[in-house]
Design an enzyme around this catalytic site. Structure first.
Site, PDB file in Angstrom:
ATOM      1  N   ASN A 209      27.707 -18.872  41.771  1.00  0.00           N
ATOM      2  CA  ASN A 209      27.320 -17.515  42.191  1.00  0.00           C
ATOM      3  C   ASN A 209      25.848 -17.297  41.875  1.00  0.00           C
ATOM      4  O   ASN A 209      25.183 -18.163  41.326  1.00  0.00           O
ATOM      5  CB  ASN A 209      28.225 -16.466  41.544  1.00  0.00           C
ATOM      6  CG  ASN A 209      28.132 -16.501  40.035  1.00  0.00           C
ATOM      7  OD1 ASN A 209      27.089 -16.226  39.463  1.00  0.00           O
ATOM      8  ND2 ASN A 209      29.235 -16.877  39.380  1.00  0.00           N
ATOM      9  N   ASP A 278      36.020 -16.838  39.169  1.00  0.00           N
ATOM     10  CA  ASP A 278      37.432 -16.444  39.085  1.00  0.00           C
ATOM     11  C   ASP A 278      38.357 -17.553  39.607  1.00  0.00           C
ATOM     12  O   ASP A 278      39.532 -17.590  39.295  1.00  0.00           O
ATOM     13  CB  ASP A 278      37.670 -15.171  39.891  1.00  0.00           C
ATOM     14  CG  ASP A 278      37.018 -13.961  39.227  1.00  0.00           C
ATOM     15  OD1 ASP A 278      36.972 -13.936  37.982  1.00  0.00           O
ATOM     16  OD2 ASP A 278      36.554 -13.053  39.948  1.00  0.00           O
ATOM     17  N   LYS A 288      32.318 -38.513  46.415  1.00  0.00           N
ATOM     18  CA  LYS A 288      31.739 -37.530  47.341  1.00  0.00           C
ATOM     19  C   LYS A 288      32.609 -37.430  48.602  1.00  0.00           C
ATOM     20  O   LYS A 288      32.962 -38.450  49.200  1.00  0.00           O
ATOM     21  CB  LYS A 288      30.314 -37.962  47.703  1.00  0.00           C
ATOM     22  CG  LYS A 288      29.594 -36.935  48.532  1.00  0.00           C
ATOM     23  CD  LYS A 288      28.205 -37.412  48.927  1.00  0.00           C
ATOM     24  CE  LYS A 288      27.656 -36.487  49.998  1.00  0.00           C
ATOM     25  NZ  LYS A 288      26.792 -37.138  50.933  1.00  0.00           N
ATOM     26  N   PHE A 322      31.045  -6.925  31.008  1.00  0.00           N
ATOM     27  CA  PHE A 322      30.253  -6.405  32.127  1.00  0.00           C
ATOM     28  C   PHE A 322      31.182  -6.224  33.315  1.00  0.00           C
ATOM     29  O   PHE A 322      32.169  -6.950  33.449  1.00  0.00           O
ATOM     30  CB  PHE A 322      29.126  -7.384  32.494  1.00  0.00           C
ATOM     31  CG  PHE A 322      27.901  -7.180  31.657  1.00  0.00           C
ATOM     32  CD1 PHE A 322      27.892  -7.570  30.332  1.00  0.00           C
ATOM     33  CD2 PHE A 322      26.772  -6.580  32.197  1.00  0.00           C
ATOM     34  CE1 PHE A 322      26.775  -7.364  29.540  1.00  0.00           C
ATOM     35  CE2 PHE A 322      25.645  -6.371  31.422  1.00  0.00           C
ATOM     36  CZ  PHE A 322      25.640  -6.753  30.092  1.00  0.00           C
ATOM     37  N   LYS A 336      38.797  -2.119  34.042  1.00  0.00           N
ATOM     38  CA  LYS A 336      38.574  -3.415  33.369  1.00  0.00           C
ATOM     39  C   LYS A 336      38.489  -3.242  31.859  1.00  0.00           C
ATOM     40  O   LYS A 336      39.017  -4.045  31.096  1.00  0.00           O
ATOM     41  CB  LYS A 336      37.271  -4.062  33.885  1.00  0.00           C
ATOM     42  CG  LYS A 336      37.439  -4.710  35.248  1.00  0.00           C
ATOM     43  CD  LYS A 336      36.143  -5.318  35.758  1.00  0.00           C
ATOM     44  CE  LYS A 336      36.303  -5.708  37.218  1.00  0.00           C
ATOM     45  NZ  LYS A 336      35.052  -6.067  37.873  1.00  0.00           N
ATOM     46  N   LYS A 340      41.279  -5.204  29.805  1.00  0.00           N
ATOM     47  CA  LYS A 340      40.795  -6.359  29.041  1.00  0.00           C
ATOM     48  C   LYS A 340      40.637  -6.051  27.548  1.00  0.00           C
ATOM     49  O   LYS A 340      40.141  -6.870  26.786  1.00  0.00           O
ATOM     50  CB  LYS A 340      39.474  -6.860  29.641  1.00  0.00           C
ATOM     51  CG  LYS A 340      39.633  -7.314  31.102  1.00  0.00           C
ATOM     52  CD  LYS A 340      38.363  -7.904  31.683  1.00  0.00           C
ATOM     53  CE  LYS A 340      38.560  -8.211  33.163  1.00  0.00           C
ATOM     54  NZ  LYS A 340      37.907  -9.433  33.612  1.00  0.00           N
TER      55      LYS A 340
HETATM   56  N1  CTP Z   1      35.226 -12.571  32.900  1.00  0.00           N
HETATM   57  C1  CTP Z   1      35.747 -13.544  32.081  1.00  0.00           C
HETATM   58  N2  CTP Z   1      36.437 -14.589  32.625  1.00  0.00           N
HETATM   59  C2  CTP Z   1      36.625 -14.677  33.950  1.00  0.00           C
HETATM   60  C3  CTP Z   1      36.099 -13.684  34.788  1.00  0.00           C
HETATM   61  C4  CTP Z   1      35.407 -12.623  34.225  1.00  0.00           C
HETATM   62  O1  CTP Z   1      35.587 -13.460  30.860  1.00  0.00           O
HETATM   63  N3  CTP Z   1      37.280 -15.716  34.429  1.00  0.00           N
HETATM   64  C5  CTP Z   1      34.501 -11.437  32.271  1.00  0.00           C
HETATM   65  C6  CTP Z   1      33.058 -11.284  32.711  1.00  0.00           C
HETATM   66  O2  CTP Z   1      32.186 -12.042  31.881  1.00  0.00           O
HETATM   67  C7  CTP Z   1      32.815  -9.802  32.550  1.00  0.00           C
HETATM   68  C8  CTP Z   1      34.178  -9.198  32.837  1.00  0.00           C
HETATM   69  O3  CTP Z   1      35.116 -10.255  32.685  1.00  0.00           O
HETATM   70  O4  CTP Z   1      32.429  -9.451  31.249  1.00  0.00           O
HETATM   71  C9  CTP Z   1      34.323  -8.613  34.201  1.00  0.00           C
HETATM   72  O5  CTP Z   1      33.936  -9.547  35.179  1.00  0.00           O
HETATM   73  P1  CTP Z   1      33.946  -9.172  36.718  1.00  0.00           P
HETATM   74  O6  CTP Z   1      33.555 -10.363  37.523  1.00  0.00           O
HETATM   75  O7  CTP Z   1      33.230  -7.878  36.930  1.00  0.00           O
HETATM   76  O8  CTP Z   1      35.478  -8.828  36.933  1.00  0.00           O
HETATM   77  P2  CTP Z   1      36.741  -9.680  37.196  1.00  0.00           P
HETATM   78  O9  CTP Z   1      37.673  -9.464  36.048  1.00  0.00           O
HETATM   79  O10 CTP Z   1      36.417 -11.096  37.529  1.00  0.00           O
HETATM   80  O11 CTP Z   1      37.361  -8.922  38.445  1.00  0.00           O
HETATM   81  P3  CTP Z   1      36.833  -8.827  39.969  1.00  0.00           P
HETATM   82  O12 CTP Z   1      36.002 -10.068  40.213  1.00  0.00           O
HETATM   83  O13 CTP Z   1      38.092  -8.787  40.763  1.00  0.00           O
HETATM   84  O14 CTP Z   1      36.043  -7.561  40.078  1.00  0.00           O
END
Ligand code: CTP
Length: 396
Positions: A209, A278, A288, A322, A336, A340
């Site tokens: 990303n 995610d 490859k 975040f 969240k 969490k």
């Molecule tokens: N995070 C994490 N582990 C993951 C995904 C996210 O610890 N596999 C943490 C990120 O570092 C951040 C928080 O979860 O502090 C929220 O991340 P975000 O990407 O905003 O949310 P997601 O939980 O991934 O949900 P979505 O992508 O559906 O908004």
């Protein structure tokens, strides 16, 4: 952050590194400091007072017995008004004088008259640097609480190779920030994650990303300034690890999860600023992938949600997450925070210009677990980090 609006007295002594004091002045002024320069006679042989006056936007002080200068400011009042003294470059001669209580010009007199922190940036020939008398003088001054930023090893202006080159202006500025910062996070052991994660598709391709790591690196840097022990666990990023952090480089979400879980035992605060993937390809192939005639699809599986895992075994730890959103910012962030089990969540709308990934600024709202919202205006990521840590320090 801490140098803004502070009165800094910059003492410049006579060495070739005096030219670097010009850059240091520029950096301090740019950071919002009010800089008053005192130059020794020797310094004025290397750079002109006019240069320093232009850069500092203040009159430069050169002569202890100048009647006009004494009437306007005076060496005692210069010392009184200062928040910090920095002597860059500090010659062996200057160090020797302070260590032995000699005050025979404006600079040494003012240093003797001050009670605020003094930072010295030595610069000299390597043989002079190693001279036991110089070493003893430096040790004596350290014993009295004077701060030193160590000289660097490298090519010296005199043609020698060795230790004695003045620290770089950016590093001196960072030390000043450290000295001036409150130490309200002393005793805290903070784990900060930053950057993206890369999930391998094959040996040359990955899913990633746009995260640059800037927000997490800023948090790590500011936490160090405020006295915390900081471990920065970072996904791939082009940024240099901030000075004073313990740095762990990882690539995938799973590697980040493992690194966090090792460091978690000791941590009192965890800040998950990383943009963790995610999903990952459910099997990375070891060779490859070859191009075929038709289209392909990738099978993805979920990664472990690292912060939720921490939230489940939180104990007394303070956990900050975040929320990167593109719509329903506050509602999604609050959800969240709750799901969490976090203490704070920093919500940002990554679609708004000046916020989110890969830019130097951010626009965030800090939300605590009582639902209190603090919406901050657009500011640099360093400033956002500072504000977040203000909240952490006040809630801990
Ligand atoms: N995070 C994490 N582990 C993951 C995904 C996210 O610890 N596999 C943490 C990120 O570092 C951040 C928080 O979860 O502090 C929220 O991340 P975000 O990407 O905003 O949310 P997601 O939980 O991934 O949900 P979505 O992508 O559906 O908004």
């Amino acid at each position: 952050m801490s140098i803004r609006d502070k009165n800094i007295v910059l003492g410049i002594t006579g060495g070739i590194a005096a030219y670097k004091a010009c850059e240091l002045t520029r950096l301090m002024v740019k950071s919002g400091a009010n800089v008053n320069v005192i130059m020794t006679k020797g310094a004025a042989e290397f750079v002109t007072p006019l240069t320093l006056q232009t850069l500092s936007r203040n009159p430069v002080h050169t002569d202890l017995f100048s009647l006009t200068q004494e009437a306007e400011v005076g060496h005692i009042s210069l010392a009184d008004r200062a928040d910090l003294f920095v002597i860059a470059p500090a010659t062996a001669n200057l160090i020797g004088k302070i260590a032995n209580g000699i005050a025979d010009d404006l600079l040494t007199t003012t240093i003797m008259a001050t009670k605020v922190p003094v930072l010295l940036a030595p610069a000299m020939n390597c043989n002079m640097y190693e001279n036991p008398i110089v070493q003893e003088n430096m040790n004596k001054l350290k014993g009295y609480g004077y701060n030193f930023i160590d000289s660097e090893t490298g090519e010296l202006a005199c043609g020698y190779e060795g230790k004695g080159r003045m620290a770089e202006p950016g590093d001196i500025l960072e030390r000043i920030e450290v000295i001036l910062s409150p130490k309200d996070l002393k005793g805290e052991r903070i784990v900060v994650t930053a950057g993206p994660t890369y999930e391998a598709i094959d040996p040359v391709r990955f899913i990633g990303n746009r995260s640059s790591g800037k927000m997490g690196y800023a948090l790590a840097k500011m936490a160090v300034r405020r006295g915390a022990e900081v471990t920065l666990i970072s996904g791939p990023s082009s940024l240099l690890p901030p000075r004073g952090t313990r740095f762990i480089s990882v690539e995938s979400a799973e590697e980040m999860r493992k690194a966090v879980s090792v460091k978690l035992k000791d941590a009192t605060i965890v800040i998950m600023a990383a943009a963790v993937a995610d999903y990952r390809p459910n099997k990375a192939v070891s060779e490859k992938m070859k191009k075929g005639a038709g289209s392909i699809s990738l099978d993805l599986e979920k990664t472990e949600d690292i912060i939720s895992e921490i939230g489940r075994k939180k104990g007394k730890r303070f956990i900050i997450g975040f929320a990167a959103e593109t719509d329903n910012l506050w509602a999604n962030a609050k959800k969240k925070l709750k799901e969490k089990n976090l203490d704070l969540i920093i919500a940002n709308n990554v679609k708004v210009p000046g916020a989110g990934f890969a830019v130097d600024t951010n626009i965030v709202t800090i939300i605590d677990n009582k639902g209190t919202l603090e919406a901050l205006p657009k500011m640099s990521k360093d400033e956002v980090a500072w504000k977040v840590l203000d909240r952490v320090a006040s809630l801990k």
